[in-house]
Design a protein around this motif. Structure first.
Motif, mmCIF file in Angstrom:
data_model
loop_
_atom_site.group_PDB
_atom_site.id
_atom_site.type_symbol
_atom_site.label_atom_id
_atom_site.label_comp_id
_atom_site.label_asym_id
_atom_site.label_seq_id
_atom_site.Cartn_x
_atom_site.Cartn_y
_atom_site.Cartn_z
ATOM 1 N N UNK A 146 -4.021 -3.700 5.775
ATOM 2 C CA UNK A 146 -3.154 -2.725 6.424
ATOM 3 C C UNK A 146 -2.893 -1.528 5.523
ATOM 4 N N UNK A 147 -2.613 -1.804 4.241
ATOM 5 C CA UNK A 147 -2.329 -0.722 3.290
ATOM 6 C C UNK A 147 -3.516 0.215 3.166
ATOM 7 N N UNK A 148 -4.681 -0.411 3.104
ATOM 8 C CA UNK A 148 -5.893 0.415 2.966
ATOM 9 C C UNK A 148 -6.114 1.264 4.222
ATOM 10 N N UNK A 149 -5.881 0.647 5.360
ATOM 11 C CA UNK A 149 -6.059 1.393 6.612
ATOM 12 C C UNK A 149 -5.117 2.589 6.660
ATOM 13 N N UNK A 150 -3.876 2.394 6.180
ATOM 14 C CA UNK A 150 -2.936 3.501 6.240
ATOM 15 C C UNK A 150 -3.341 4.596 5.239
ATOM 16 N N UNK A 178 3.092 -2.037 -0.647
ATOM 17 C CA UNK A 178 2.136 -1.132 0.000
ATOM 18 C C UNK A 178 2.852 0.084 0.560
ATOM 19 N N UNK A 179 4.056 -0.158 1.107
ATOM 20 C CA UNK A 179 4.826 0.935 1.691
ATOM 21 C C UNK A 179 5.149 1.983 0.646
ATOM 22 N N UNK A 180 5.600 1.526 -0.525
ATOM 23 C CA UNK A 180 5.932 2.487 -1.584
ATOM 24 C C UNK A 180 4.711 3.266 -2.025
ATOM 25 N N UNK A 181 3.593 2.564 -2.136
ATOM 26 C CA UNK A 181 2.357 3.229 -2.566
ATOM 27 C C UNK A 181 1.973 4.309 -1.569
ATOM 28 N N UNK A 205 16.371 5.445 1.901
ATOM 29 C CA UNK A 205 15.800 5.689 0.568
ATOM 30 C C UNK A 205 14.625 6.658 0.695
ATOM 31 N N UNK A 206 13.776 6.388 1.687
ATOM 32 C CA UNK A 206 12.620 7.272 1.873
ATOM 33 C C UNK A 206 13.090 8.654 2.304
ATOM 34 N N UNK A 207 14.072 8.660 3.196
ATOM 35 C CA UNK A 207 14.559 9.941 3.691
ATOM 36 C C UNK A 207 15.128 10.774 2.539
#
Lengths: 228, 842
Positions: A146-150, A178-181, A205-207
């Protein structure tokens, strides 16, 4: 005074579904300056993704106007909107939406090919390399995590150097690491190429990494704040 | 630019292989294969007939005369041009075996030949022997050979004797194969072959009897047949001579093969239409799967045209693959089956790969694929980028842009136009294509009604969950239900129509005939025999009615002084010779529709009473002149009246009747029909045959059975064509069932979670299938009855009644087919554990 990258005046969205008419956005007005990063936050059903769709010309507004880079999106037909996106926008989805029958490099090259760019594949490979996936260039989406696909989706969104990047919960389907990356990559790409970034997220946090935060509630802007 | 990108995208998608396209490819391949195979067999037969023309005809050319032998001038003309000439006389007669206490009689088609026969080919006999040796006299009796059917009927065996007229023959062999047998066409009795010279004392071939003579010419190598024909026609234009040559040795057979072939291709086209439904469903399903990809491409900036071209190219490539498979099958199947087909064909066939029928099938395939896929393809470009976010809202429009609709209409017109051109029959093509379109429309409407009813029905099935699940799944899975009803319904409609037409045709020929048809036709009754003949019958209380009339045969050559075909085209009355009669006054049953009958004893210029319906078809009016060639002599008469002639009652009916003095002096015999009780028939036949051995009796029931035999062959050929259509329908059905597997699996998982047993779920699946099959069968039945009624009433002019056994079989077939297809794909969903399915959906 410079023209805002995105400018919405009393933008409304209503949809007709099986259960009848649903009013989603009740009149949103806002300006997003060129080069800014904006986080769209709010609870589920508050209208974040719908607002992003209006900004990308992916959904037709029921009322009001939406200008992107000075052009009125509400006056454009489907094809004109497609061409506008090809030349000016990159979109990243929560569910990646890679084309399963295309390899990673082919997926990334697609917007360039649509724009008639001759060295589409060289640039696509280089972009994949920038997201750390040069070794996966010839793999199909089903052969990737999934991470790679994103990351491939990020590369595809940024390869044509769009002036506006729209991201709809890009880490929603990924684990924390993966989200942080992915977010690092997204912000890295934006910093590198200077695009305007609009990010839909549930995460404060992301915002907080954005220049500006817009909080939506029941299809209206509840709060606008400067994050940093 | 856009095309190049679209092509690249298309080929990237196609790299995934042909998985999921099995039904698409099968439907197209089967439809194209059926048409290509029919066309290939037709071409093989046509080529065989053309290559073997001389052998079929029994010579390079043939001159045919009615009622007479060629005169000296005609024989001179033939002998001066040919290396050899063979003379053949053909007529019907009775073969009689007298066993002392019992006499057996059988109608036979006699062929009387000379020493030169056969000019080409050899006669195959059993026991194997030379024809000359078989016909040579033994113990003072001439030899004869006969077909097995008649040998058995008469209880004969080799070496035994039988009579033709007053001449005895001994049977020397059985006819296994007659080299020129196919060219003879339809005969009412099996063949007996004798020497013409041996009939001198038979009292057959007497003046006025009904016989044809054929003169076969063995011409020098490479003859200019066209020039020779022109010369013969110029020389003998008024002699009633008919010409045939090796360029088309069996014109009747060629025409029959052509018409049957054209008809079967049209049946094949309806198969392709059924396949088209499957193809359209497959494309819709494929594009539905691709919605996300299309929406993604739209997000990335792909224009509508790029999207359309991308999928148009993909479907185009797949169509080409399907058509190629079909062409390969259609070309190879006749080759592989050649030995089987040849064994059943009475005519030669040159099997091979013929480009023309393959090209025809390919064009049909391409146009059908285009017509049926353009609609769903055009809708693909309407997929909006927003679909990625929410797929239920903002569904795409039902109709594509007008330009696509226009393209579909143009392609449809092209398909119908081409089919009409290739088949050579506009009327049948238009009726067939109109029928298919009306049936499709009916089926679409019916599918909508059935889904609406299923929705309503769901409410009244409370307490019967299996019924409710079945009905709700019919009303809910719009795509699946409509596909099943359309494909199976259309296939069954074609089969139902064929069944109804065939049944009604049989009814018209065999049903109710005893009420209106005579028991026997007696032909070749000499004038001096009429008194005794009539007396025997009038004294018989079992005889209800006797109709007798003098009969001559002649060919209509001129109408108003112009060649008849120029005036009346190729009307059947002008094909070959027709019976002519004369009468001083109209019979009691004659109904004059226009003009007046001639006064009794009239002896002025010849007058004609013409059959009213045929006259109207030939554009004849009162006062027109008609020239008939009777026995080489031209007789021109003026039409003074029209009268009704009913050929359907199987009684005596003459197209032309003239005043007696017009035909005075022309040798002729009488024809008579006898209407008698069945139990008296044998005695009548025995007495008359004994008293007048030259008379030929034709039992009407036997003749009808021969016609029915030929018809059953035709119906069988048509049923094979219709079965191919049904097989395609079944394939589409399988496709629809397979496509619904995911939905069924999910449904089963949820139902199991809620506590439904596998048996109950299976019952609901079976009910769903059976209800859809029943609905398809009922709609097909309505379409079949409508089609059967239309063809019977307007094309064949016969009374129509519903053939219920065939109709009920169609409904049962529909239910069984859907049940089989549905249950075939039910085991998978039933076997899966619910958690597996439900987790995968999260």
């Amino acid at each position: 005074m410079t023209t805002p990258a995105l400018s919405l005046k009393n933008a409304m969205l209503s949809l007709n579904g099986n259960a009848g008419r649903v009013d989603i956005l009740h009149g949103i007005s806002l300006d997003i300056e060129e080069g800014h990063t904006v986080g769209l936050v709010g609870t589920s059903g508050s209208g974040k993704s719908s607002l992003l769709m209006l900004m990308g010309g992916l959904e037709q507004a029921s009322g009001g106007t939406i200008h992107a880079l000075g052009q009125d999106l509400t006056a454009m037909n489907e094809d004109a909107l497609a061409l506008f996106r090809r030349d000016n926008m990159g979109v990243v989805f929560q569910s990646f939406h890679l084309i399963p029958t295309m390899t990673a490099v082919e997926n990334v090259a697609t917007p360039l090919e649509l724009a008639g760019v001759k060295d589409a594949f060289e640039r696509a490979r280089s972009e994949l390399s920038d997201v750390g996936l040069s070794h996966r260039a010839d793999h199909y989406p089903s052969q990737m995590s999934g991470g790679e696909q994103q990351r491939v989706a990020l590369a595809r969104a940024s390869v044509a150097r769009p002036k506006i990047l729209l991201a709809d919960e890009p880490t929603g389907n990924l684990d924390g690491t993966n989200g942080n990356a992915i977010m690092d990559l997204l912000f890295g790409l934006r910093d590198k190429h200077g695009a305007t970034l609009v990010l839909v997220t549930h995460s404060d946090v992301l915002a907080a990494r954005c220049d500006q935060i817009i909080r939506l509630e029941d299809g209206l802007i509840a709060q606008e704040s400067i994050a940093k | 630019m856009s095309i190049a990108i679209a092509a690249r995208f298309a080929f990237r998608e196609l790299r995934g292989g042909l998985k999921g396209f099995t039904i698409f490819l099968s439907c197209l391949a089967l439809g194209v294969a059926a048409i290509a195979a029919v066309g290939s067999v037709r071409t093989a037969i046509e080529t065989g007939l053309s290559v073997e023309g001389a052998a079929l005809l029994g010579g390079d050319a043939e001159l045919d005369f009615t009622y007479r032998f060629a005169n000296a001038q005609e024989k001179d003309w033939m002998q001066s041009r040919a290396n050899a000439v063979s003379e053949i006389a053909e007529f019907r007669s009775m073969a009689v075996v007298d066993n002392g206490d019992q006499t057996e009689r059988g109608l036979t088609q006699v062929k009387a030949v000379d020493d030169a026969y056969p000019l080409i080919g050899t006669m195959e006999l059993n026991p194997a022997m030379d024809l000359g040796a078989a016909l040579v006299a033994q113990n003072g009796l001439p030899g004869a050979v006969m077909e097995r059917a008649l040998i058995d009927r008469l209880g004969l065996s080799i070496g035994k004797t039988f009579a033709l007229g007053t001449q005895q023959f001994y049977l020397s062999a059985e006819i296994m194969r007659e080299p020129d047998g196919a060219a003879g066409g339809f005969g009412l009795g099996p063949r007996t072959l004798v020497r013409t010279a041996d009939l001198v004392n038979s009292s057959l071939l007497a003046s006025g009897t009904l016989f044809n003579t054929k003169y076969r010419l063995d011409l020098p190598p490479n003859p200019d047949l066209e020039a020779l024909e022109a010369n013969a026609r110029a020389e003998f234009q008024n002699s009633g001579m008919r010409w045939t040559d090796a360029r088309n040795g069996a014109p009747g057979v060629t025409e029959f093969v052509n018409r049957l072939g054209a008809f079967l291709v049209l049946v094949g086209l309806s198969g392709l239409a059924v396949g088209g439904v499957g193809v359209a469903a497959a494309v819709r399903a494929y594009l539905a799967e691709k919605t996300n990809v299309i929406a993604t491409l739209r997000t990335l900036g792909a224009e509508r045209s790029t999207i359309f071209q991308t999928y148009f190219i993909q479907i185009g490539v797949l169509s080409l693959i399907g058509i190629s498979i079909g062409l390969l099958l259609g070309a190879l199947a006749p080759l592989l089956l050649a030995p089987l087909i040849e064994a059943r064909l009475p005519i030669p066939a040159n099997f091979g790969i013929y480009p023309a029928p393959l090209f025809e099938a390919a064009i049909y395939g391409l146009l059908t694929a285009f017509i049926f896929t353009l609609w769903p393809l055009a809708r693909a470009e309407d997929v909006r980028a927003a679909t990625l976010f929410r797929d239920a809202l903002g569904s795409s429009k039902l109709f594509p842009a007008p330009r696509y609709l226009l393209a579909i209409v143009i392609a449809l017109c092209a398909l119908i136009g081409l089919a009409a051109t290739f088949s050579g029959t506009w009327r049948l093509t238009l009726v067939t294509s109109g029928g298919i379109m009306v049936a499709l429309l009916m089926l679409v409407v019916s599918a909508a009604i059935i889904q609406w009813l299923a929705k309503r029905g769901g409410k009244i099935t409370k307490g019967r969950p299996a019924w409710r699940w079945a009905l709700t799944s019919i009303s809910g899975t719009q795509e699946g239900a409509a596909s099943v009803i359309l494909s199976l319904g259309l296939g069954l409609s074609v089969l139902a129509s064929v069944g109804q037409i065939d049944g009604n045709l049989r009814n018209a020929i065999t049903g109710n005939l005893p009420d209106i048809a005579p028991s026997y036709f007696f032909v070749d009754i000499q004038r001096d025999q009429m008194e005794g003949y009539t007396k025997r019958l009038e004294n018989d209380p079992a005889v209800r009615r006797i109709d007798s009339a003098p009969m001559l045969r002649g060919v209509i050559t001129l109408i108003n002084g112009k060649p008849a075909r120029e005036v009346a085209g190729d009307h059947w009355v002008l094909e070959g010779d027709r019976g002519v009669t004369y009468a001083d006054r109209p019979s009691k049953r004659t109904r004059i529709t226009a003009g007046e009958w001639w006064p009794e004893g009239y002896s002025g210029p010849p007058l004609i009473s013409f059959a009213a319906e045929e006259a109207e078809e030939m554009n004849l009016s009162l006062g027109d002149t008609v020239t008939m060639n009777i026995l080489g002599r031209d007789i021109t008469g003026t039409i003074s009246s029209f009268r009704e002639v009913d050929f359907s009652s199987a009684g005596i009916g003459f197209i032309l009747s003239m005043n007696p003095s017009a035909l005075r002096g022309a040798p002729h015999t009488f024809i008579s029909t006898v209407y008698a009780e069945p139990e008296a028939e044998t005695a009548i036949l025995r007495d008359l045959a004994k008293a007048y051995p030259n008379i030929t009796a034709i039992r009407v029931r036997d003749a009808i059975e021969r016609v029915a035999d030929v018809l059953s062959g035709l119906a069988a050929a048509t049923s094979y064509g219709a079965s191919a259509t049904l097989l395609t329908g079944f394939l589409v059905l399988i496709g629809a069932a397979a496509a619904g597997t995911n939905a069924r699996t999910y449904e089963a998982a949820v139902l199991k979670t809620l506590g439904a047993t596998r048996g109950r779920i299976l019952l609901s699946f079976a009910l769903r299938s059976a209800l859809l099959g029943l609905a398809s069968g009922l709609v097909a039945l309505a379409a079949g009855i409508a089609g059967g009624w239309a063809v019977s009433t307007f094309v064949m002019n016969i009374e129509y009644t519903v053939i219920w056994p065939s109709a009920l079989a169609i409904i049962a077939g529909g239910v069984i087919a859907t049940l089989v297809a549905g249950l075939l794909f039910a085991w998978g969903p039933l076997a899966v554990r619910p958690a597996q399915v439900l987790r995968a959906r999260e």
